[in-house]
Design an enzyme around this catalytic site. Structure first.
Site, short mmCIF file in Angstrom:
data_model
loop_
_atom_site.label_atom_id
_atom_site.label_comp_id
_atom_site.label_asym_id
_atom_site.label_seq_id
_atom_site.Cartn_x
_atom_site.Cartn_y
_atom_site.Cartn_z
N ASP A 10 1.01 -1.26 0.10
CA ASP A 10 -0.05 -0.16 -0.03
C ASP A 10 0.80 1.07 -0.02
OD1 ASP A 10 -2.30 -1.50 0.21
OD2 ASP A 10 -2.65 -1.38 2.28
N ARG A 11 0.33 2.30 -0.69
CA ARG A 11 1.19 3.67 -0.50
C ARG A 11 1.72 4.10 0.79
NH1 ARG A 11 -1.30 9.35 -2.84
NH2 ARG A 11 0.72 10.66 -2.61
#
Length: 316
Positions: A144-145
């Site tokens: 995930d970012r």
């Protein structure tokens, strides 16, 4: 943006690329060219394999000769505006391990793994700028970012295939550190709640525990207890979107700094102590390196900000 004109190229496919789709192969060869243009030159027959027209789903064979037509490609000096140079340099400093087939990166939080969904820059674009000579660079998996930590990038198609097989066969071990709300119970060693992904009208992805969802399992181990939180090690057996975050929430212990699945009051208290991000970090990975013919274990240290937060937390 100043363009340049390439000449016709004839490329002979090596065994390394056998089985790869022609459209995916062209994306690695024509960096900076939009996918729409790649499909256009395929449909128009400008790309030939052994002097014949082919479809985008054609799978390459060793010895195939590919005709790549002239296309307009953004010059490399212009690919990265100066505003992004710092991010690219940060990626270079974050490399934990590299050989001729693999890069292992300690991905910074806040950086997406690839551009898209309104983002023009990601890890893979940055790594391709750092390694312009690399003919093949592809993500093995994703983070995930807002998650930091270990990310694998294959430099050879054979390496990508081997690591994907290990992911499918669940022989690759990935471990994360997560700071969660409250006192994690020692008996809660695994969460097996099925997960279902929903896409909202805004395009945002939200994952929920749902009996109609996909089977999912995350194993948890307590690392250290604090007065209002617990540092746990999470090991996902399956690889669902937002799996650790949702399974932690389902167990009653949302992760600190999680603006999608977190607890606002807990997050506020952590923010006052200096936390400005999601406290989820891919800390360790174990996999088999087919070229070295050995099992590798690599670790990524916590960024200083996360360690400072832990040092501030009163013990249980």
């Amino acid at each position: 943006m100043k363009p340049e004109q390439q000449n016709v190229r004839l490329l002979t496919i090596e065994a390394e690329h056998e089985g790869q789709r022609i459209d995916n192969f062209l994306r690695t060869q024509l960096k900076g060219v939009p996918k729409s243009l790649i499909y256009r030159i395929l449909r128009k027959g400008e790309v030939r394999v052994n002097k014949k027209r082919i479809k985008p789903e054609y799978k390459l064979l060793a010895g195939d000769v590919i005709r790549v037509p002239p296309v307009r490609v953004a010059e490399r000096e212009q690919e990265l505006p100066s505003a992004r140079l710092d991010k690219v340099q940060a990626l270079d400093a974050a490399i934990l391990y590299e050989d001729d087939a693999l890069i292992v990166l300690n991905k910074p939080a806040g950086t997406a793994v690839h551009g898209g969904s309104g983002l023009s820059f990601g890890v893979i674009e940055g790594m391709r700028a750092l390694r312009p000579e690399a003919r093949f660079l592809e993500l093995v998996h994703r983070l995930d970012r807002d998650t930091s930590g270990i990310l694998l990038i294959a430099k050879k198609r054979s390496m990508l295939k081997s690591l994907h097989e290990q992911l499918r066969d669940k022989t690759m071990d990935k471990h994360y550190f997560a700071l969660v709300r409250g006192q994690w119970q020692a008996h809660q060693k695994a969460v097996t709640a099925p997960l279902k992904k929903n896409v909202l009208a805004s395009g945002e992805r939200v994952v929920r525990v749902d009996k109609e969802g996909k089977p999912s399992e995350t194993r948890f181990r307590i690392i250290r207890r604090y007065r209002e939180a617990t540092l746990v090690e999470a090991s996902p057996v399956t690889g669902r979107t937002h799996q650790i975050r949702v399974h932690s929430l389902h167990a009653g212990h949302p992760i600190a700094g999680d603006n999608k699945y977190g607890d606002a009051q807990f997050d506020d208290s952590m923010r006052e102590l200096g936390l400005g991000r999601l406290f989820l970090h891919a800390c360790r990975i174990r996999f088999y390196h087919p070229r070295l013919e050995q099992t590798m274990t690599l670790e990524a240290p916590l960024e200083p900000g996360l360690q400072r937060l832990l040092d501030k937390l009163p013990p249980a």
